[in-house]
Write a protein that holds these residues in place. Structure first.
Motif, PDB file in Angstrom:
ATOM      1  N   ILE A 226       0.863  -1.191   0.000  1.00 54.01           N
ATOM      2  CA  ILE A 226       0.000   0.000   0.000  1.00 54.01           C
ATOM      3  C   ILE A 226       0.894   1.233   0.000  1.00 54.01           C
ATOM      4  O   ILE A 226       1.805   1.342   0.837  1.00 54.01           O
ATOM      5  N   ILE A 227       0.633   2.135  -0.934  1.00 51.61           N
ATOM      6  CA  ILE A 227       1.397   3.384  -1.007  1.00 51.61           C
ATOM      7  C   ILE A 227       0.415   4.545  -0.993  1.00 51.61           C
ATOM      8  O   ILE A 227      -0.498   4.626  -1.826  1.00 51.61           O
ATOM      9  N   ASN A 228       0.584   5.424  -0.030  1.00 58.59           N
ATOM     10  CA  ASN A 228      -0.249   6.622   0.084  1.00 58.59           C
ATOM     11  C   ASN A 228       0.531   7.830  -0.414  1.00 58.59           C
ATOM     12  O   ASN A 228       1.749   7.915  -0.218  1.00 58.59           O
ATOM     13  N   VAL A 229      -0.171   8.760  -1.036  1.00 56.79           N
ATOM     14  CA  VAL A 229       0.466  10.000  -1.486  1.00 56.79           C
ATOM     15  C   VAL A 229       0.052  11.122  -0.547  1.00 56.79           C
ATOM     16  O   VAL A 229      -1.130  11.437  -0.406  1.00 56.79           O
ATOM     17  N   SER A 230       1.039  11.717   0.097  1.00 56.93           N
ATOM     18  CA  SER A 230       0.832  12.841   1.006  1.00 56.93           C
ATOM     19  C   SER A 230       1.322  14.105   0.301  1.00 56.93           C
ATOM     20  O   SER A 230       1.002  14.329  -0.864  1.00 56.93           O
ATOM     21  N   SER A 231       2.101  14.917   0.970  1.00 53.21           N
ATOM     22  CA  SER A 231       2.627  16.160   0.406  1.00 53.21           C
ATOM     23  C   SER A 231       3.678  16.713   1.352  1.00 53.21           C
ATOM     24  O   SER A 231       3.640  16.457   2.563  1.00 53.21           O
ATOM     25  N   VAL A 232       4.607  17.505   0.812  1.00 57.40           N
ATOM     26  CA  VAL A 232       5.554  18.186   1.692  1.00 57.40           C
ATOM     27  C   VAL A 232       4.827  19.156   2.619  1.00 57.40           C
ATOM     28  O   VAL A 232       5.367  19.569   3.650  1.00 57.40           O
ATOM     29  N   ALA A 233       3.583  19.510   2.277  1.00 53.70           N
ATOM     30  CA  ALA A 233       2.783  20.375   3.154  1.00 53.70           C
ATOM     31  C   ALA A 233       2.496  19.711   4.488  1.00 53.70           C
ATOM     32  O   ALA A 233       2.114  20.388   5.449  1.00 53.70           O
ATOM     33  N   ALA A 234       2.684  18.399   4.577  1.00 51.67           N
ATOM     34  CA  ALA A 234       2.561  17.710   5.861  1.00 51.67           C
ATOM     35  C   ALA A 234       3.566  18.258   6.865  1.00 51.67           C
ATOM     36  O   ALA A 234       3.329  18.234   8.082  1.00 51.67           O
ATOM     37  N   GLN A 235       4.692  18.778   6.356  1.00 51.62           N
ATOM     38  CA  GLN A 235       5.739  19.329   7.219  1.00 51.62           C
ATOM     39  C   GLN A 235       5.942  20.825   7.019  1.00 51.62           C
ATOM     40  O   GLN A 235       6.361  21.517   7.939  1.00 51.62           O
ATOM     41  N   ASP A 236       5.656  21.345   5.818  1.00 49.70           N
ATOM     42  CA  ASP A 236       5.926  22.746   5.481  1.00 49.70           C
ATOM     43  C   ASP A 236       4.659  23.466   5.042  1.00 49.70           C
ATOM     44  O   ASP A 236       4.647  24.145   4.017  1.00 49.70           O
ATOM     45  N   GLY A 237       3.585  23.320   5.784  1.00 51.94           N
ATOM     46  CA  GLY A 237       2.327  23.937   5.373  1.00 51.94           C
ATOM     47  C   GLY A 237       2.437  25.443   5.216  1.00 51.94           C
ATOM     48  O   GLY A 237       3.036  26.131   6.047  1.00 51.94           O
ATOM     49  N   GLN A 238       1.843  25.957   4.158  1.00 50.01           N
ATOM     50  CA  GLN A 238       1.897  27.386   3.876  1.00 50.01           C
ATOM     51  C   GLN A 238       0.652  28.107   4.409  1.00 50.01           C
ATOM     52  O   GLN A 238      -0.284  27.484   4.919  1.00 50.01           O
ATOM     53  N   ILE A 239       0.658  29.415   4.285  1.00 48.87           N
ATOM     54  CA  ILE A 239      -0.496  30.217   4.701  1.00 48.87           C
ATOM     55  C   ILE A 239      -1.746  29.713   3.989  1.00 48.87           C
ATOM     56  O   ILE A 239      -1.741  29.499   2.777  1.00 48.87           O
ATOM     57  N   GLY A 240      -2.793  29.499   4.737  1.00 49.13           N
ATOM     58  CA  GLY A 240      -4.046  29.030   4.173  1.00 49.13           C
ATOM     59  C   GLY A 240      -4.173  27.526   4.048  1.00 49.13           C
ATOM     60  O   GLY A 240      -5.207  27.027   3.606  1.00 49.13           O
ATOM     61  N   GLN A 241      -3.137  26.797   4.466  1.00 47.70           N
ATOM     62  CA  GLN A 241      -3.130  25.344   4.261  1.00 47.70           C
ATOM     63  C   GLN A 241      -3.369  24.545   5.540  1.00 47.70           C
ATOM     64  O   GLN A 241      -2.987  23.374   5.607  1.00 47.70           O
ATOM     65  N   ALA A 242      -4.019  25.109   6.518  1.00 52.35           N
ATOM     66  CA  ALA A 242      -4.208  24.383   7.777  1.00 52.35           C
ATOM     67  C   ALA A 242      -4.919  23.050   7.551  1.00 52.35           C
ATOM     68  O   ALA A 242      -4.491  22.009   8.070  1.00 52.35           O
ATOM     69  N   ALA A 243      -5.991  23.055   6.781  1.00 47.56           N
ATOM     70  CA  ALA A 243      -6.737  21.814   6.527  1.00 47.56           C
ATOM     71  C   ALA A 243      -5.938  20.872   5.649  1.00 47.56           C
ATOM     72  O   ALA A 243      -5.853  19.668   5.925  1.00 47.56           O
ATOM     73  N   TYR A 244      -5.367  21.399   4.590  1.00 56.23           N
ATOM     74  CA  TYR A 244      -4.590  20.569   3.668  1.00 56.23           C
ATOM     75  C   TYR A 244      -3.403  19.927   4.392  1.00 56.23           C
ATOM     76  O   TYR A 244      -3.169  18.717   4.280  1.00 56.23           O
ATOM     77  N   SER A 245      -2.681  20.739   5.156  1.00 52.32           N
ATOM     78  CA  SER A 245      -1.519  20.213   5.887  1.00 52.32           C
ATOM     79  C   SER A 245      -1.938  19.176   6.914  1.00 52.32           C
ATOM     80  O   SER A 245      -1.276  18.148   7.086  1.00 52.32           O
ATOM     81  N   ALA A 246      -3.040  19.435   7.613  1.00 53.44           N
ATOM     82  CA  ALA A 246      -3.518  18.474   8.602  1.00 53.44           C
ATOM     83  C   ALA A 246      -3.873  17.149   7.955  1.00 53.44           C
ATOM     84  O   ALA A 246      -3.545  16.069   8.481  1.00 53.44           O
ATOM     85  N   SER A 247      -4.531  17.207   6.807  1.00 53.83           N
ATOM     86  CA  SER A 247      -4.923  15.974   6.123  1.00 53.83           C
ATOM     87  C   SER A 247      -3.704  15.195   5.642  1.00 53.83           C
ATOM     88  O   SER A 247      -3.651  13.966   5.744  1.00 53.83           O
ATOM     89  N   LYS A 248      -2.709  15.908   5.129  1.00 54.80           N
ATOM     90  CA  LYS A 248      -1.516  15.238   4.612  1.00 54.80           C
ATOM     91  C   LYS A 248      -0.597  14.766   5.742  1.00 54.80           C
ATOM     92  O   LYS A 248       0.056  13.730   5.629  1.00 54.80           O
ATOM     93  N   ALA A 249      -0.546  15.529   6.836  1.00 50.33           N
ATOM     94  CA  ALA A 249       0.232  15.086   7.995  1.00 50.33           C
ATOM     95  C   ALA A 249      -0.389  13.837   8.607  1.00 50.33           C
ATOM     96  O   ALA A 249       0.316  12.954   9.114  1.00 50.33           O
ATOM     97  N   GLY A 250      -1.717  13.749   8.558  1.00 52.66           N
ATOM     98  CA  GLY A 250      -2.389  12.556   9.052  1.00 52.66           C
ATOM     99  C   GLY A 250      -1.991  11.320   8.278  1.00 52.66           C
ATOM    100  O   GLY A 250      -1.834  10.229   8.850  1.00 52.66           O
ATOM    101  N   ILE A 251      -1.814  11.459   6.965  1.00 52.90           N
ATOM    102  CA  ILE A 251      -1.371  10.335   6.146  1.00 52.90           C
ATOM    103  C   ILE A 251       0.022   9.888   6.571  1.00 52.90           C
ATOM    104  O   ILE A 251       0.296   8.690   6.733  1.00 52.90           O
ATOM    105  N   VAL A 252       0.917  10.845   6.774  1.00 55.14           N
ATOM    106  CA  VAL A 252       2.264  10.505   7.248  1.00 55.14           C
ATOM    107  C   VAL A 252       2.192   9.834   8.621  1.00 55.14           C
ATOM    108  O   VAL A 252       2.852   8.828   8.885  1.00 55.14           O
ATOM    109  N   GLY A 253       1.347  10.376   9.494  1.00 55.67           N
ATOM    110  CA  GLY A 253       1.260   9.854  10.847  1.00 55.67           C
ATOM    111  C   GLY A 253       0.728   8.438  10.924  1.00 55.67           C
ATOM    112  O   GLY A 253       1.069   7.692  11.853  1.00 55.67           O
ATOM    113  N   MET A 254      -0.089   8.035   9.962  1.00 58.79           N
ATOM    114  CA  MET A 254      -0.653   6.685  10.030  1.00 58.79           C
ATOM    115  C   MET A 254       0.210   5.652   9.307  1.00 58.79           C
ATOM    116  O   MET A 254      -0.049   4.447   9.397  1.00 58.79           O
ATOM    117  N   THR A 255       1.249   6.084   8.620  1.00 53.67           N
ATOM    118  CA  THR A 255       2.041   5.161   7.806  1.00 53.67           C
ATOM    119  C   THR A 255       2.722   4.080   8.637  1.00 53.67           C
ATOM    120  O   THR A 255       2.574   2.878   8.360  1.00 53.67           O
TER     121      THR A 255
END
Length: 261
Positions: free
Chosen positions: A149-178
């Motif tokens: 199983i391979i999930n695609v997250s984003s560098v925003a999981a670690q480097d979220g930009q302005i306006g990306q609170a939801a996006y970063s949280a969703s992508k950080a969650g993917i990293v956290g569950m790996t």
């Protein structure tokens, strides 16, 4: 895991962008492909070109995901590979003040929940159901491997930009569950990894003005360009074929660290 015509794969978000590149890369090795996507016209066209099957799937819907797996498995057999590329994004500040009117607003909570549902819960929903199917398979090699199983997250999981609170949280969650997922499945021969792409030349980027794309390219340390979807596909192939690759979240970003904006 060796890639050949005995292997089946499901790629969510496989109608375009990173998902399409992954589907094409796996198909080139003979793998039988099922594409899960909401874009029926494009998804059907890609699936037909690859000799695979298209399943119209909204990853936020339990019923749609179940129906997708049922259709895919009926056509190409139980998948040994799942690649979760389905996802979306938005941009809202946690709270903000309008420059002209002074009106104060906060992040629309419905939009926050929407991204968590698609990017995080949708990925886990597909992964959990795919893993359950993989457990019914016989191992394919001496290590006892049943699936990947391979999930695609984003560098925003670690480097979220302005306006990306939801996006970063969703992508950080993917990293956290790996790693927990990899540990959950370690006794069953199913590996789990995550790719964290940086700035890639996907349809979203292709719609931007050239000067914006040039500025984004210049922000990448090396090579100074946007990533190519084929490079995500290449890393996906390595994660599948290298049996010791497990429980990892890997940045693929040209060494970029995202600025605040």
């Amino acid at each position: 895991m060796k890639l050949d015509s005995s292997i089946s794969a499901v790629v969510t978000g496989g109608a375009s962008g990173l998902g399409e590149a992954v589907a094409r890369r796996l198909a080139a090795s003979g793998v039988k492909i099922a594409i899960f996507d909401f874009n029926e016209e494009r998804g059907q066209a890609v699936a037909e070109e690859l000799g695979g099957v298209f399943c119209k799937v909204d990853v936020t819907s339990e019923e749609a995901v179940d129906a997708g797996f049922e259709k895919a498995r009926g056509a190409i057999g139980q998948e040994r590979i799942l690649v979760n590329c389905a996802g979306t994004g938005n941009a809202f500040k946690t709270a903000s003040r309008a420059r002209q009117t002074g009106e104060i607003k906060h992040f629309p909570l419905s939009e926050f929940e929407k991204l968590i549902q698609i990017n995080l819960i949708g990925s886990f929903r597909c992964a959990a159901k795919s893993a359950a199917g993989m457990l019914a398979l016989e191992p394919v090699n001496e290590d006892g491997e049943r699936g990947v199983i391979i999930n695609v997250s984003s560098v925003a999981a670690q480097d979220g930009q302005i306006g990306q609170a939801a996006y970063s949280a969703s992508k950080a969650g993917i990293v956290g569950m790996t790693l927990p997922m990899a540990r959950d499945l370690m006794g069953e021969g199913v590996r789990v990894n995550t790719i964290m792409p940086g700035l890639f030349d996907t349809p979203l980027m292709q719609g931007m003005p050239d000067n914006v794309k040039d500025a984004l390219s210049a922000s990448v340390p090396f090579p100074k360009r946007l990533g190519r979807p084929e490079e995500v596909a290449s890393l996906t192939e390595v994660m599948v074929t290298n049996g010791y690759f497990n429980g990892e979240s890997v940045r693929l970003d040209g060494a970029i660290r995202m600025a605040p904006r």
